[in-house]
Design an enzyme around this catalytic site. Structure first.
Site, short mmCIF file in Angstrom:
data_model
loop_
_atom_site.label_atom_id
_atom_site.label_comp_id
_atom_site.label_asym_id
_atom_site.label_seq_id
_atom_site.Cartn_x
_atom_site.Cartn_y
_atom_site.Cartn_z
N GLU A 166 -62.73 -8.24 24.06
CA GLU A 166 -61.56 -8.40 24.93
C GLU A 166 -60.60 -9.33 24.19
O GLU A 166 -60.81 -10.54 24.16
CB GLU A 166 -61.98 -9.03 26.28
N CYS A 171 -53.65 -14.04 28.48
CA CYS A 171 -53.72 -12.96 27.49
C CYS A 171 -52.78 -11.80 27.82
O CYS A 171 -52.29 -11.12 26.93
CB CYS A 171 -55.15 -12.44 27.38
#
Ligand code: NAD
Length: 458
Positions: free
Chosen positions: A215, A249
């Site tokens: 991720e 993010c």
């Protein structure tokens, strides 16, 4: 920096291998019990978690609850509700030429999992990975980021108080601890962090051919078309860029705005920033700080090119950087080359949306993608670009829905999680064909006696 000694790392790993081999983690009722224990412990420790997030990142309890704690609690509830169904073997169709066999998928726990997470949502990302591992029937070694040390320590204590170390255990440290961990033959690695470290993880996983999920991050674009509702767009952009001071993010990394509405939009975003954080955001209890001096200095460096439209001031001692909009940005500026990961919003303009599309496609595939404007145009822009996920006329909300797989594509990640996809990330879909013995048709055996007829049905 708090660091677990090497012998303790190796002992924990070995004990988890032994414990997993007892098969105790595999029963669905065991897994549900552990999820319930985790839920209860989070509720008991909620104030401590909020305090730790304040200490590490100056996150308000409201922001901590909305962006970390509530997401994790919802995820646990969703797993508790659905796990029995997900873990049941699934019968699938068996083609005529294989009858009377039957076919099913068995969801087999992968084994001992390594979970490595970053500092920006240090509670949510660590515990969400753990939920997947528990749900998948795995043992877990959790390695939080040393850059959010208060929450990392609290998580070590919380996990130790509810789970035996041979089942789930937090180990501390940075690169060195990870290097030792990555030499071990884990059964699955779940990594959240930068694309740079993602490559190190992938290389280590390749040594043992260990399954892994990455991720990662990247530069998530935000396009604003001339037909967008500017009031709504300005509010949602200001909010999504400044939550956690841009250290998210999937925060909109940069704006690509139709030139005819740029000035209007930037004025409105500036007004929304003031509505949310007041005239001096440094005094707002809702405005988080940059994680450390190194990150602060990197962000200071990004303020040097372009025209400061809003903000631009900072206080290194307080790790504060004002919400900043930079206008007149060119493609070759430093700020357009790396993930910003801070409260700085560079702005570029376009006349035709294809210019924005071309720029996005020239660069690495982003984790998220945002378009503000009419749906028909959004559809066109989506069909000509790629990203892990995204929103139309909004931002960040794609992470809030556990029915949507979350993850990147290419440089922004490999593999997805959340909800059922988290369960799948930690299991092997084992495909089993089961054949009765009351009949044993000869046509498949050498010397293929009935080949001429068999050819017609196979
Ligand atoms: P990072 O990659 O520097 O660190 C992540 C983890 O890896 C930490 O636990 C760290 O201790 C460890 N690590 C650091 N260097 C290492 C090395 N050389 N070898 C082995 N391990 C190492 O990331 P970060 O600065 O903590 O977090 C920011 C990054 O994470 C951003 O790129 C952001 O986009 C990304 N991120 C992604 C998601 C997502 O869900 N996709 C979520 C949050 C953050």
């Amino acid at each position: 920096m708090l660091e677990t000694p090497e012998n303790a790392i190796l002992e924990t790993f070995e004990s988890q291998k032994v414990y997993f081999a007892t098969h105790q983690t595999k029963s669905v009722s065991f897994r549900i019990q552990q999820l319930k224990k985790l839920r209860k412990s989070i509720k008991v420790n909620q104030t401590k978690i909020e305090e730790a997030l304040w200490k590490d990142l100056h996150k308000s309890p409201e922001e901590a609850y909305l962006t970390e704690i509530s997401i994790v609690l919802n995820e646990i509830d969703y797993h508790i509700l659905n796990l029995k169904q997900w873990a049941k073997p699934k019968r699938v169709h068996t083609p005529l030429h294989l009858r009377p066999s039957s076919s099913k998928i068995i969801y087999e726990p992968l084994g001992v999992a390594l979970l490595i997470t970053p500092w920006n949502y240090p509670f949510q990302l660590l515990i969400n990975s753990l939920i997947g591992a528990i749900s998948g029937g795995c043992c877990s070694i959790l390695k939080p980021s040393p850059d959010a040390p208060t929450i990392a320590k609290l998580m070590e204590e919380m996990i130790a108080s509810i789970f035996a170390p041979e089942y789930a255990c937090v180990l501390q440290g940075g690169k060195d601890t990870n290097t030792i961990l990555l030499q071990q033959k884990f059964d699955v690695i779940f990594f959240t962090g930068s694309s740079r470290v993602g490559k190190i993880i992938m290389k280590a996983a390749a040594e043992h051919l260990t399954p892994f999920i990455l991720e990662l991050g990247g530069k998530s674009p935000c396009i604003v078309g001339k037909e967008a509702n500017l009031d709504v767009a300005a509010r949602r952009i200001a909010w999504s860029k400044l939550i956690n001071s841009g250290q998210t993010c999937i925060a909109p990394d940069y704006l690509f705005v139709h030139s005819s509405i740029k000035n209007q939009l930037l004025t409105k975003i500036t007004k929304e920033i003031e509505n949310m954080y007041g005239k001096n955001p440094q005094e707002s209890r809702f405005y988080p700080r940059i994680v450390n001096n190194k990150a602060h200095q990197r962000l200071q460096g990004l303020l040097k090119q372009g025209t400061i439209h809003t903000g631009g001031n900072f206080d290194e001692e307080d790790l504060y950087i004002a919400p900043t909009i930079i206008d007149d940005v060119k493609e070759n500026f430093e700020i357009m080359k790396e993930e910003i990961f801070g409260p700085i919003l560079p702005v570029m303009t376009y006349e035709k949306v294809i210019e924005a599309i071309d720029f996005i496609n020239k660069n690495e595939k982003p984790l998220a993608f945002y378009y503000f404007g009419k749906n028909a145009r959004a559809k066109e822009v989506l069909s000509k670009t790629s990203s892990g996920g995204g929103c139309i006329n909004d931002a960040l909300l794609n992470i809030a829905n556990h029915h949507l797989p979350f993850g990147g594509v290419g440089n922004s990640g490999l593999g997805k999680y959340r909800g059922n996809r988290s369960f799948l990330a930690f299991t092997n879909e084992r495909s089993i064909v089961s054949t009765p013995t009351w009949i044993d048709l000869r046509f498949r055996f050498v010397p293929f006696k009935f080949y001429k007829w068999v050819k017609r049905i196979v």
